[in-house]
Design an enzyme around this catalytic site. Structure first.
Site, short mmCIF file in Angstrom:
data_model
loop_
_atom_site.label_atom_id
_atom_site.label_comp_id
_atom_site.label_asym_id
_atom_site.label_seq_id
_atom_site.Cartn_x
_atom_site.Cartn_y
_atom_site.Cartn_z
N GLY B 345 -12.28 -12.69 -19.26
CA GLY B 345 -12.50 -11.42 -18.57
C GLY B 345 -11.60 -10.39 -19.22
N CYS B 418 4.01 7.55 -2.42
CA CYS B 418 5.18 7.69 -1.58
C CYS B 418 5.82 6.33 -1.37
CB CYS B 418 4.77 8.32 -0.25
SG CYS B 418 6.17 8.94 0.68
N GLU B 419 6.32 5.77 -2.45
CA GLU B 419 6.89 4.42 -2.42
C GLU B 419 7.74 4.25 -3.67
OE1 GLU B 419 4.34 1.44 -0.96
OE2 GLU B 419 5.27 -0.17 -2.08
#
Lengths: 492, 492
Positions: B345, B418-419
């Site tokens: 893949g 926001c992390e």
């Protein structure tokens, strides 16, 4: 279909095997025969729904079926399919009110959109009188699309584009939280262009990292948000914000961590920010100073219980302590005590919600320790809850369609994704009578689960339903094949 | 706006600060003054596009602009916005052909949909004559919606529902890979009901875990997929599959790991599966035995180079080795050598694609080591590429709108979420003249990036465009606010 020899394993053939691999069919049959009909202690415990983990309106009926707000979860599974998120609306709203009460009013409590946002959620937050934090253009747009009052919106972000800043200013948001130096000039220019005086907070790195049960005080912080207190950068940013045309500095902001169970980190951060406020009072005109020290925003991080063994942070107690400490310390610095703002997301949204899955394959696997682990597969996984894989987060599950009555067995609850790391509950002791078709609910999935959901393996994202007083309502419909194809044009 | 005192930091005010925090404005000004106009060695290297990492048709023009398949990336950014995924179609197709050639034909190569699937991708796979692996109802439906021939589809999964099994059987998929005991009975019943004889493989846990440059041989494997070879469970499953009505066992399957750079793990797995085939030949009727040992599917895991320092697996060499070993070993067991199938893949989709971001805020942060780290924020992040946060994956970035010419500086590339864990490149040395507005492309993002993308922070998912011979085509449009709201009913 014929066999030349008669291998010893043939008696393990498929007839009647509905719940496992070949590894331990015999072992399990033996275990089953020796178990007593009486309910085991484990089953007793497993049938319970600890109130600090499960939604406030979750109950197990006499027939073993679990209801939330009076609605049987199997009924929801039947109607909406699984996996399905079930939100206890009154739980969500009651936590809004608890927070508001603890911190002196809803206007002091800013729900953190990133935990979970829909227009319905924004409406609930509005109706409960809370304010709203957004951290992106999309969050701002969804909030505005829900009719949330812009004046009660605060805008965060380490990388706010001009588009976001302009949208914020023109919408009339209450506050923009300044995060880096060059943003001050850009926001000022936009505010001037739009003829608006924009109130701002300055995000400060206070040199505190709060962890679950401890905090670390460091002189510097190696992360993307905010201005360093120790280097003087935060102080400089405040002065620059005061100087900047059409900006009005009204306070300071910090955020010390996530899933915090001890208030000390918040206290120390508050103390440090108050120290900076004292300096601002010294360095600024009285009018600017008075405005600049109006708000002390301590961010989020209020820990919730994901499992029975965890104690959620006692919010009223922490709030009372913080309010008292801030008042005392501010007064000792000759400051009028600032308004104390908080930004809970998880602490409001998290405990309100359970995810209901259907158990599929059950497989017993010999482990390296020469013991057996049971793998319960459910029909969701890392697409609807990435937190176990991303943060090694732990959760608690319960069978919700009946009482269970088995002996304990080492169990791993896994999702259906084509990835061996697709694990929801890594290592638990569960009753051994959980079988295909049972409904397994996982608690505390209201925050950072749907919000971070993906379509990995082309899974269609689950439905989200809300329940209240015996009534069910669809908040977000389940995705379909059409949704999976909707971003491709017709001529693929 | 007036200031009572004149703090020493005032000279660091906002005018002209376009690229950082306050922390080190002076330091950077000094560094800039002392740098020579000559291009640094770092810049030379940074302007390069190592062929084993970047798409085969990526070039840097004389003006410094990077093109893919003749299309300037800045032009794509201008037209479609950023972040944007850019897929080099000829790169993708050429890797299909390389795989097909190495493994004796496209029918032996099953593209793993989970890496990245759209109808366009399914069409490319079909046109290149490859087969397709799916692992969910959604993947099957998308493939069928693209008109992909069902006979070349193989169905995987640890928790296949009856719905998926029935859809597979009625569509006429080539193979279903049996993963647990009870599935055999369910699939058999469905095949009988539908009047179809379904060809199946049995997924075997060979007791090999292949890692990047090594493998671990264990007697048992503590994971959700497949039947244990060591316990006899795999053997029993094969016999049960042969016994089951309307199922026809045509081979064995295993998967040893991801991002594997050493062929030994594949070799040992092949040897072990051939051993089981030898047992089946002994235990089954000649006709059943002959069918059962037709296919040896060694799964995926072929490693690609995400960074310049990595060597991708040499597929032709590995294929030649495996084909030789399998032939020799099969013959030594008296078996006709089975067809060798593989399931790449990432090795097909991964290197074809770059994600183009716009650089936003640039901030220099004092770190705990009392040195400085530059934070470059880009306008995407963990919503479009969760792999750094989830797997500590490393990537390589390049400025693609111009030559850079700076000195090296310790840099972290972060997203806009926001992390604080929203990091794309954790610790790199990048030229210090990268500024807001530059376009930063990250290579190798074709697999498991868009496929695992979320709307975290209400980010709208990026556009995906394909380029070929100077032409650009939109494969997936960028999401909009309407998409964010589309799952809510009108009466939120």
């Amino acid at each position: 279909m014929n066999r030349r020899t008669e291998p010893s394993l043939e008696r393990r053939a498929i007839a009647g095997i509905s719940d496992g691999g070949f590894d331990s069919v015999e072992k399990r049959a033996a275990a089953s025969a020796s178990s007593t009909p009486a309910t085991s202690a484990l089953a007793d415990s497993f049938n319970g729904l600890p109130g600090h983990v499960w939604p406030r309106n979750a109950r197990r009926q006499d027939d073993g079926v679990v209801t939330v707000a009076g609605v049987p979860l199997p009924e929801i599974a039947e109607t909406y399919g699984t996996p399905v998120f079930v939100v206890d609306e009154d739980d969500f709203r009651s936590r809004c009110r608890d927070m508001a009460e603890a911190f002196g009013g809803g206007h002091n409590v800013h729900y953190a959109s990133k935990a979970f946002l829909t227009r319905t959620i924004a409406r609930w937050i509005d109706e409960e009188g809370l304010s709203l934090d957004v951290a992106s253009l999309g969050e701002l747009q969804v909030a505005l699309a829900a009719g949330f009052p812009a004046s009660r919106i605060t805008v965060h972000g380490n990388n706010k584009t001009d588009t976001l800043l302009r949208a914020s200013v023109t919408a009339g948001v209450g506050h923009v939280v300044l995060d880096c130096a060059e943003e001050i000039g850009r926001l000022s220019a936009i505010a001037v262009e739009e003829g608006v005086v924009q109130e701002v907070l300055v995000r400060v790195k206070p040199g505190i990292e709060a962890h679950t049960h401890e905090f670390i005080a460091t002189s510097h912080e190696d992360q993307k948000f905010g201005f360093s207190l120790a280097s003087g950068s935060a102080h400089a940013a405040c002065l620059a914000a005061v100087d900047a045309e059409n900006l009005k500095l009204v306070g300071l902001h910090c955020h010390v961590g996530s899933q915090v169970f001890d208030a000390q980190g918040f206290s120390l951060a508050a103390e440090r920010l108050l120290g900076l406020m004292g300096e601002l009072k010294r360095d600024l005109d009285p009018e600017d100073a008075s405005a600049a020290v109006s708000i002390l925003d301590l961010g989020g991080g209020y820990g919730i219980a994901y499992t029975e063994g965890q104690d959620p942070l006692d919010v009223p107690e922490v709030a009372a302590t913080l309010l008292r400490e801030v008042t005392t310390h501010a007064e000792s610095l000759g400051l009028t005590p600032p308004e104390l703002l908080v930004e809970p997301g998880r602490a409001i949204a998290g405990p309100s919600t359970v995810t209901v899955y259907t158990v599929g394959t059950v497989k017993d696997v010999h482990t390296a320790q020469d013991s057996t682990r049971r793998y319960l597969s459910v029909d969701g996984g890392m697409s609807d809850n990435i937190r176990p894989a991303l943060y090694q987060a732990e959760y608690e599950g319960r069978v919700v369609n009946r009482f269970v009555d088995g002996e304990g067995i080492s169990t791993r609850v896994v999702g259906s994704h084509c990835e061996s790391g697709d694990i929801l509950l890594s290592d638990v002791i569960y009753p051994d009578d959980i079988t295909a078709g049972d409904l397994l609910a996982i608690a505390g999935t209201g925050a950072y689960c749907y919000a971070m959901s993906s379509r990995y393996n082309m899974f269609t994202r689950p439905a989200v339903v809300t329940v209240r007083a015996g009534r069910t309502r669809l908040m977000l419909r389940r995705e379909t094949l059409d949704d999976l194809l909707s971003l491709e044009d017709g001529q693929f």
